[in-house]
Design a protein around this motif. Structure first.
Motif, PDB file in Angstrom:
ATOM      1  N   SER A   1      -1.538   7.026  12.825  1.00  0.00           N
ATOM      2  CA  SER A   1      -2.592   6.212  12.210  1.00  0.00           C
ATOM      3  C   SER A   1      -2.258   5.978  10.746  1.00  0.00           C
ATOM      4  O   SER A   1      -1.427   6.670  10.165  1.00  0.00           O
ATOM      5  N   SER A   2      -2.922   4.991  10.160  1.00  0.00           N
ATOM      6  CA  SER A   2      -2.689   4.712   8.740  1.00  0.00           C
ATOM      7  C   SER A   2      -3.118   5.886   7.874  1.00  0.00           C
ATOM      8  O   SER A   2      -2.611   6.062   6.764  1.00  0.00           O
ATOM      9  N   GLY A   3      -4.032   6.711   8.374  1.00  0.00           N
ATOM     10  CA  GLY A   3      -4.463   7.879   7.618  1.00  0.00           C
ATOM     11  C   GLY A   3      -3.368   8.907   7.454  1.00  0.00           C
ATOM     12  O   GLY A   3      -3.354   9.668   6.484  1.00  0.00           O
ATOM     13  N   GLN A   4      -2.418   8.946   8.388  1.00  0.00           N
ATOM     14  CA  GLN A   4      -1.315   9.905   8.302  1.00  0.00           C
ATOM     15  C   GLN A   4      -0.311   9.519   7.223  1.00  0.00           C
ATOM     16  O   GLN A   4       0.195  10.370   6.508  1.00  0.00           O
ATOM     17  N   SER A   5      -0.013   8.233   7.125  1.00  0.00           N
ATOM     18  CA  SER A   5       1.023   7.783   6.201  1.00  0.00           C
ATOM     19  C   SER A   5       0.483   7.130   4.941  1.00  0.00           C
ATOM     20  O   SER A   5       1.220   6.954   3.968  1.00  0.00           O
ATOM     21  N   GLY A   6      -0.789   6.767   4.929  1.00  0.00           N
ATOM     22  CA  GLY A   6      -1.337   6.049   3.784  1.00  0.00           C
ATOM     23  C   GLY A   6      -0.940   4.588   3.774  1.00  0.00           C
ATOM     24  O   GLY A   6      -1.205   3.862   2.822  1.00  0.00           O
ATOM     25  N   LYS A   7      -0.289   4.126   4.853  1.00  0.00           N
ATOM     26  CA  LYS A   7       0.123   2.729   4.983  1.00  0.00           C
ATOM     27  C   LYS A   7      -0.233   2.242   6.379  1.00  0.00           C
ATOM     28  O   LYS A   7      -0.383   3.041   7.294  1.00  0.00           O
TER      29      LYS A   7
ATOM     30  N   VAL B   1       0.846  -1.199   0.000  1.00  0.00           N
ATOM     31  CA  VAL B   1       0.000   0.000   0.000  1.00  0.00           C
ATOM     32  C   VAL B   1       0.877   1.243   0.000  1.00  0.00           C
ATOM     33  O   VAL B   1       1.875   1.313   0.719  1.00  0.00           O
ATOM     34  N   ARG B   2       0.505   2.213  -0.809  1.00  0.00           N
ATOM     35  CA  ARG B   2       1.186   3.503  -0.842  1.00  0.00           C
ATOM     36  C   ARG B   2       0.129   4.583  -1.057  1.00  0.00           C
ATOM     37  O   ARG B   2      -0.645   4.517  -1.993  1.00  0.00           O
ATOM     38  N   ARG B   3       0.084   5.546  -0.161  1.00  0.00           N
ATOM     39  CA  ARG B   3      -0.892   6.643  -0.245  1.00  0.00           C
ATOM     40  C   ARG B   3      -2.323   6.119  -0.304  1.00  0.00           C
ATOM     41  O   ARG B   3      -3.187   6.655  -0.997  1.00  0.00           O
ATOM     42  N   GLY B   4      -2.571   5.043   0.424  1.00  0.00           N
ATOM     43  CA  GLY B   4      -3.904   4.477   0.493  1.00  0.00           C
ATOM     44  C   GLY B   4      -4.317   3.665  -0.716  1.00  0.00           C
ATOM     45  O   GLY B   4      -5.449   3.178  -0.792  1.00  0.00           O
ATOM     46  N   LEU B   5      -3.409   3.478  -1.677  1.00  0.00           N
ATOM     47  CA  LEU B   5      -3.691   2.724  -2.902  1.00  0.00           C
ATOM     48  C   LEU B   5      -2.679   1.596  -3.040  1.00  0.00           C
ATOM     49  O   LEU B   5      -1.653   1.580  -2.354  1.00  0.00           O
TER      50      LEU B   5
END
Length: 445
Positions: free
Chosen positions: A310-316, A161-165
């Motif tokens: 959180s994962s929202g901060q890093s996208g991972k 995962v990178r940037r939520g994708l």
């Protein structure tokens, strides 16, 4: 602020009384996206305009100042559209599977932090309208080398995962789910991503090579670029070498953070901006010293976010560094403190958790508890604060344009996550501060 003067690289002789001994024109056909235009529509935006002609007013600089990321996005979109067209003419499968993915990856995310450091160093050192297109080109090249680093980093870290994708290698795997045997698909995706990262690096080098520079600026810029590429690879190697050998050395952690992040994320972009503005060595050295302190703090902040964010901060997903057993400064501090206290529980948690790919969320919570209880989190926060204060002190030592200095200060504070009121006075370096001394000559010590 210096007055505007015609941009003419035909006269390369030094002019008396000015540090700006040479200028160059932008490459023919280059265009600049208007600030505020979305990067996602950049390739199709017919409203992009041609670069300002020689002797343009400071209005062009001001328009870029208003939204540097958007200006960089527009320049990137134009450059990458050309590269994508060349790839399509070469081979449609290569273009679809790799070149187009590199284009999308580069345009789809990121704060353009490195390009912003370059731009505001240029502006702080008195850059003029004739420098604008060159700065955007070099800033675009920095974004491409960042794309290379991230694509390769995801392969090395086995991050899907990178940037939520989906990361690029995971995206290729998904594309060929029905065509490549399951046993071969992971290897294929990783191989494709390595080539995609190589392509981004090749494009970055192409952009820099094709940028018109007078001899003196070309020498300085290319020396910095060459050093930066080698430093980045060295830092990444120290990262995986420390991971493989379970290194918990404080000095190793700081050296890796400096080489893999601080130099190419902050110090070298600042030096490139200063070189384009033809700043003197004293000003450039002060900027580099500030950039090194802030760059290391930036990496230490990123290490904290990986564990406590959180994962929202890093996208991972959180805790990736723990599961991989990364030799971060945070973990090195925790290990040293636990050993000094002979804290068997803390040592047991660290030993059983670091490098455990299947570590559960409850297991990660136990690691967080140890990092807090042992004082590692507080120690790293204090070091970030010291580094931020050192960086601000070095910034104040440089002779800079007031607005550019203010913008650089804001960028540096954002990178470290430290507000002005939170900074602590700079203290004497500790034993791990072995790379904070800057010898500005394109080298480190």
């Amino acid at each position: 602020m210096r007055p505007s003067k015609p941009n003419d690289d035909r006269a390369l002789e030094p002019s008396s009384g000015s540090a700006h001994t040479c200028r160059q024109e932008a490459a023919p056909g280059e265009r600049l996206l208007r600030p505020g235009t979305s990067r996602h529509h950049a390739l199709a935006d017919s409203s992009v305009r041609s670069p300002a002609p020689a002797g343009a007013s400071f209005d062009e600089l001001s328009s870029i100042d208003a939204d540097v990321p958007a200006a960089v996005d527009g320049h990137l979109a134009h450059l990458l559209a050309e590269r994508a067209a060349e790839a399509a003419a070469l081979d449609p499968v290569f273009a679809h599977d790799l070149a187009d993915r590199v284009v999308r990856f580069t345009l789809a995310g990121g704060k353009r932090t490195r390009a912003q450091f370059l731009w505001w160093a240029l502006r702080a050192c008195g850059g003029r309208p004739g420098d604008a297109q060159t700065a955007l080109r070099v800033g675009s090249a920095l974004e491409l080398i960042q794309a290379c680093a991230l694509i390769h980093d995801d392969v090395m870290d086995r991050s899907r995962v990178r940037r939520g994708l989906p990361a690029l290698h995971a995206d290729v795997e998904d594309q060929y789910a029905g065509a490549v045997p399951f046993t071969d698909r992971e290897r294929f995706g990783e191989s494709a991503a390595i080539l995609a990262g190589d392509l981004a690096l090749a494009w970055a080098d192409d952009v820099l090579t094709e940028t018109r520079l007078c001899p003196e600026r070309a020498r300085r810029v290319r020396a910095l670029w060459s050093a930066m590429r080698t430093e980045m690879v060295a830092g990444q190697y120290l990262d995986i070498q420390g991971q493989a050998t379970s290194s918990r050395s404080l000095a190793h952690a700081i050296r890796a953070a400096c080489l893999k992040s601080a130099l190419y994320s902050v110090e070298r972009p600042l030096a490139l901006g200063a070189a384009l503005a033809q700043a003197d060595d004293a000003t450039t050295g002060a900027l580099c010293s500030a950039g090194r302190c802030v760059g290391i703090a930036f990496q230490l902040r990123d290490d904290l976010h990986d564990v406590f964010g959180s994962s929202g901060q890093s996208g991972k997903p959180s805790g990736g560094d723990i599961r991989l057993g990364k030799p971060t400064y945070l973990i090195a501090v925790a290990q040293a403190r636990a050993e000094a206290r002979n804290d068997r529980r803390a040592l047991g948690v660290l030993q059983s958790s670091l490098g455990c790919a299947g570590l559960s969320e409850d297991g990660l919570a136990r690691v967080r508890e140890v990092l807090v209880a042992i004082g590692a989190q507080t120690t790293v926060e204090a070091k970030i604060s010291r580094l931020a204060a050192q960086g601000m002190r070095h910034l104040e030592e440089a002779t800079l344009e007031p607005d550019g200095r203010r913008r650089l200060r804001d960028l540096m504070q954002s990178a470290t996550g430290i507000l002005p009121a939170q900074s602590t006075p700079a203290e004497s370096p500790d034993a791990s501060d072995t790379l904070l001394s800057v010898d500005y000559a394109g080298s480190t010590r």
